[in-house]
Scaffold this active site. Sequence first.
Site, PDB file in Angstrom:
ATOM      1  N   SER A   7       4.904  32.990 -10.691  1.00  0.00           N
ATOM      2  CA  SER A   7       3.694  32.203 -11.037  1.00  0.00           C
ATOM      3  C   SER A   7       2.930  33.472 -10.464  1.00  0.00           C
ATOM      4  O   SER A   7       2.603  34.521 -10.542  1.00  0.00           O
ATOM      5  CB  SER A   7       3.862  31.946  -8.807  1.00  0.00           C
ATOM      6  OG  SER A   7       2.072  32.046  -8.206  1.00  0.00           O
ATOM      7  N   HIS A  32       4.546  28.824 -13.385  1.00  0.00           N
ATOM      8  CA  HIS A  32       3.783  28.472 -12.276  1.00  0.00           C
ATOM      9  C   HIS A  32       2.009  28.915 -12.692  1.00  0.00           C
ATOM     10  O   HIS A  32       1.805  30.204 -12.335  1.00  0.00           O
ATOM     11  CB  HIS A  32       4.706  28.903 -11.221  1.00  0.00           C
ATOM     12  CG  HIS A  32       4.424  27.886 -10.310  1.00  0.00           C
ATOM     13  ND1 HIS A  32       4.639  27.031  -9.890  1.00  0.00           N
ATOM     14  CD2 HIS A  32       3.473  28.135  -9.483  1.00  0.00           C
ATOM     15  CE1 HIS A  32       4.219  26.038  -8.774  1.00  0.00           C
ATOM     16  NE2 HIS A  32       3.493  27.464  -7.773  1.00  0.00           N
ATOM     17  N   ASP A  34      -0.859  28.410  -9.968  1.00  0.00           N
ATOM     18  CA  ASP A  34      -0.768  27.320  -9.152  1.00  0.00           C
ATOM     19  C   ASP A  34      -2.527  27.397  -8.666  1.00  0.00           C
ATOM     20  O   ASP A  34      -3.878  28.466  -9.069  1.00  0.00           O
ATOM     21  CB  ASP A  34      -0.741  28.732  -8.189  1.00  0.00           C
ATOM     22  CG  ASP A  34       0.116  28.865  -7.345  1.00  0.00           C
ATOM     23  OD1 ASP A  34       0.326  27.396  -7.364  1.00  0.00           O
ATOM     24  OD2 ASP A  34       0.623  30.230  -7.677  1.00  0.00           O
ATOM     25  N   MET A  36      -6.197  26.158  -6.836  1.00  0.00           N
ATOM     26  CA  MET A  36      -6.497  26.318  -5.531  1.00  0.00           C
ATOM     27  C   MET A  36      -8.178  25.768  -5.781  1.00  0.00           C
ATOM     28  O   MET A  36      -8.768  26.678  -6.780  1.00  0.00           O
ATOM     29  CB  MET A  36      -6.487  27.392  -4.916  1.00  0.00           C
ATOM     30  CG  MET A  36      -5.194  27.134  -4.883  1.00  0.00           C
ATOM     31  SD  MET A  36      -4.615  29.217  -3.426  1.00  0.00           S
ATOM     32  CE  MET A  36      -2.610  29.608  -4.404  1.00  0.00           C
ATOM     33  N   HIS A  65       0.810  23.555 -10.490  1.00  0.00           N
ATOM     34  CA  HIS A  65       1.109  23.008  -8.773  1.00  0.00           C
ATOM     35  C   HIS A  65      -0.530  22.611  -7.867  1.00  0.00           C
ATOM     36  O   HIS A  65      -0.963  23.700  -8.449  1.00  0.00           O
ATOM     37  CB  HIS A  65       1.544  23.998  -8.085  1.00  0.00           C
ATOM     38  CG  HIS A  65       1.559  24.068  -7.269  1.00  0.00           C
ATOM     39  ND1 HIS A  65       2.025  25.466  -6.109  1.00  0.00           N
ATOM     40  CD2 HIS A  65       1.503  23.143  -6.041  1.00  0.00           C
ATOM     41  CE1 HIS A  65       2.159  24.972  -4.668  1.00  0.00           C
ATOM     42  NE2 HIS A  65       1.613  23.540  -4.686  1.00  0.00           N
ATOM     43  N   MET A  67      -3.065  22.375  -5.961  1.00  0.00           N
ATOM     44  CA  MET A  67      -3.348  22.632  -4.642  1.00  0.00           C
ATOM     45  C   MET A  67      -4.657  21.766  -4.398  1.00  0.00           C
ATOM     46  O   MET A  67      -5.357  22.712  -4.488  1.00  0.00           O
ATOM     47  CB  MET A  67      -3.358  23.973  -3.532  1.00  0.00           C
ATOM     48  CG  MET A  67      -1.916  23.986  -3.976  1.00  0.00           C
ATOM     49  SD  MET A  67      -1.383  26.232  -3.438  1.00  0.00           S
ATOM     50  CE  MET A  67      -0.749  26.266  -5.128  1.00  0.00           C
ATOM     51  N   MET A 136       7.411  23.306  -0.530  1.00  0.00           N
ATOM     52  CA  MET A 136       6.798  24.609  -0.047  1.00  0.00           C
ATOM     53  C   MET A 136       7.359  25.366   1.061  1.00  0.00           C
ATOM     54  O   MET A 136       7.368  25.310   2.064  1.00  0.00           O
ATOM     55  CB  MET A 136       5.186  24.570   0.407  1.00  0.00           C
ATOM     56  CG  MET A 136       4.207  23.492  -0.224  1.00  0.00           C
ATOM     57  SD  MET A 136       4.353  25.312  -2.311  1.00  0.00           S
ATOM     58  CE  MET A 136       3.637  26.569  -1.368  1.00  0.00           C
ATOM     59  N   ASP A 174       8.995  27.256  -3.437  1.00  0.00           N
ATOM     60  CA  ASP A 174       7.725  28.207  -3.847  1.00  0.00           C
ATOM     61  C   ASP A 174       7.163  28.696  -2.487  1.00  0.00           C
ATOM     62  O   ASP A 174       6.907  28.210  -1.559  1.00  0.00           O
ATOM     63  CB  ASP A 174       6.870  27.258  -4.490  1.00  0.00           C
ATOM     64  CG  ASP A 174       5.208  27.977  -4.643  1.00  0.00           C
ATOM     65  OD1 ASP A 174       5.439  29.654  -4.801  1.00  0.00           O
ATOM     66  OD2 ASP A 174       4.538  27.306  -4.574  1.00  0.00           O
TER      67      ASP A 174
HETATM   68  C1  DX5 Z   1       1.040  29.975  -3.006  1.00  0.00           C
HETATM   69  C2  DX5 Z   1       1.095  29.526  -4.290  1.00  0.00           C
HETATM   70  C3  DX5 Z   1       2.378  30.243  -4.646  1.00  0.00           C
HETATM   71  C4  DX5 Z   1       2.722  31.739  -4.739  1.00  0.00           C
HETATM   72  C5  DX5 Z   1       3.962  31.918  -4.754  1.00  0.00           C
HETATM   73  O1  DX5 Z   1       0.333  28.596  -2.076  1.00  0.00           O
HETATM   74  O2  DX5 Z   1       1.934  27.964  -4.383  1.00  0.00           O
HETATM   75  O3  DX5 Z   1       2.876  29.715  -5.374  1.00  0.00           O
HETATM   76  O4  DX5 Z   1       2.211  32.440  -6.115  1.00  0.00           O
HETATM   77  O5  DX5 Z   1       3.606  33.737  -4.149  1.00  0.00           O
HETATM   78  P1  DX5 Z   1       5.389  34.645  -3.290  1.00  0.00           P
HETATM   79  O6  DX5 Z   1       5.869  34.214  -4.284  1.00  0.00           O
HETATM   80  O7  DX5 Z   1       4.285  35.695  -3.316  1.00  0.00           O
HETATM   81  O8  DX5 Z   1       5.571  33.883  -1.933  1.00  0.00           O
HETATM   82 ZN    ZN Z   2       2.736  27.265  -5.932  1.00  0.00          ZN
END
Ligand code: DX5
Ligand code: ZN
Length: 236
Positions: A7, A32, A34, A36, A65, A67, A136, A174
């Site tokens: 990620s 991956h 993210d 947001m 992903h 969010m 999650m 994740d």
């Molecule tokens: C959190 C993200 C994850 C994040 C996980 O909201 O969706 O993908 O990068 O990070 P680690 O592996 O550090 O918990």
């Molecule tokens: Zn994620």
Amino acid sequence: MVELLPSILSADFSRLADEVAAAERGGGTAIHVDVMDGHFVPNLTLGPPVVKSLRKATKLPLDCHLMMANPNDFIAAFADAGADWVSVHYEACPHLHRTLELILSRGMRPGVVLNPATRVDLMVEILPMVHHVLIMSVNPGFGGQEFIPFSLGKIHRLVHMRRELGLQFKIEVDGGVAHDTVAAIVQAGAELLVAGNAVFGGGNPERDASALLAAARQAEDLDSASRMADEKSKIH
Ligand code: DX5
Ligand code: ZN
């Protein structure tokens, strides 16, 4: 076989292409990403322009992903940017079926994401449509958080549902995937492991990805050995 999805949330964004290349050399098989929006989750990250740049930096599938509060408005932009897999939150999609159709119609692989407090049983009707279910195991928004232990039970139940329904979707996890948690996660039945901090947090993504993947594969081997022993003891 379990796979590792680095990620980039925990990567150095000023050297993103190098970071991704190192994680790929360490055994990552999809990246991956993210996304947001500062509404659905209390953090802001990136959008389609960064996905477009990443597309030039790697041939690996880009696992986006989302969010965000209104993912439907951005599905086309992510498709045009070169996203391969797109997952949306159950909690953000009042018309989840329509959203998954939209992702499919743009030739991408749809996934559904469940926050820690959302029950896997709610997914039963939608499961035939998805390429992956993302569990999650932290509350989304930040990297480097602690794994929530009851996520293991959710993975386990999802494995059971998949078997009962005769489906093939992948189970992705994740949040808090690290050396001390990965064996239990793999043994619960997850096959796509997202890791941010454990891959990029130590300054050597190639080494750290490879060590984490090795630990995951070892747990997988032990698990299948004990399953075979179980089967044998049933026969005799
Ligand atoms: C959190 C993200 C994850 C994040 C996980 O909201 O969706 O993908 O990068 O990070 P680690 O592996 O550090 O918990
Ligand atoms: Zn994620």
